[in-house]
Design an enzyme around this catalytic site. Sequence first.
Site: not given
Ligand code: ZN
Length: 192
Positions: A104, A146-147, A150
């Site tokens: 990341c 993953h995004e 976020h």
């Molecule tokens: Zn990330």
Amino acid sequence: MTATQKNIILLPNNHLRERSKRVGLIDPQVIKLAEDMQAATLDWEASRSHEVGVALAAIQLDKAQRVIVIRNSLDDKNDKSFNVLINPVVTKCEGEIEKDFEGCLSVPDIYGKVPRYTKVRVKAINLEGHEFRLKAEGFLARILQHEIDHTNGIMFVDHIKDSPKAFFELLASGKLEPLDYEKDVRNSSILW
Ligand code: ZN
């Protein structure tokens, strides 16, 4: 002014663990944000010897809005174009759960073996305000999870918090070396 890698916030900045807000209107600020996210990712990539900047979420530029950008080509560094997803949502998780390496831009030099679904379906809005859907598998499915995490204030390390063998450090040579969980991870003042 365009954003650079210096605008990317890093752990332990606790903004990274806040939920971002849905985008209502796609106004010039949102368009500029999407441009800044792409520029910052490419600027970051230019400074890294062994990594590709494949994606970024707006919160990583300290903007708590549900916007993510993902590289159109995940293996051709020369293709510097991105797909912009506004208000992205995972509508379905499919396939197996697989562990693989993940990094990341907000957690420099730390990699983790993170369990993710191998296939996902995602719904989002593009910069023209039109809804679109996509089906992804493999690495792209991992990136989307993953995004979108976020946008919900979840970091990849949060998925492997209690997994002593899941943490690795990227060495200057480009090799990944297991981290000492007790010494470097469990009580880290950076990660948690
Ligand atoms: Zn990330």
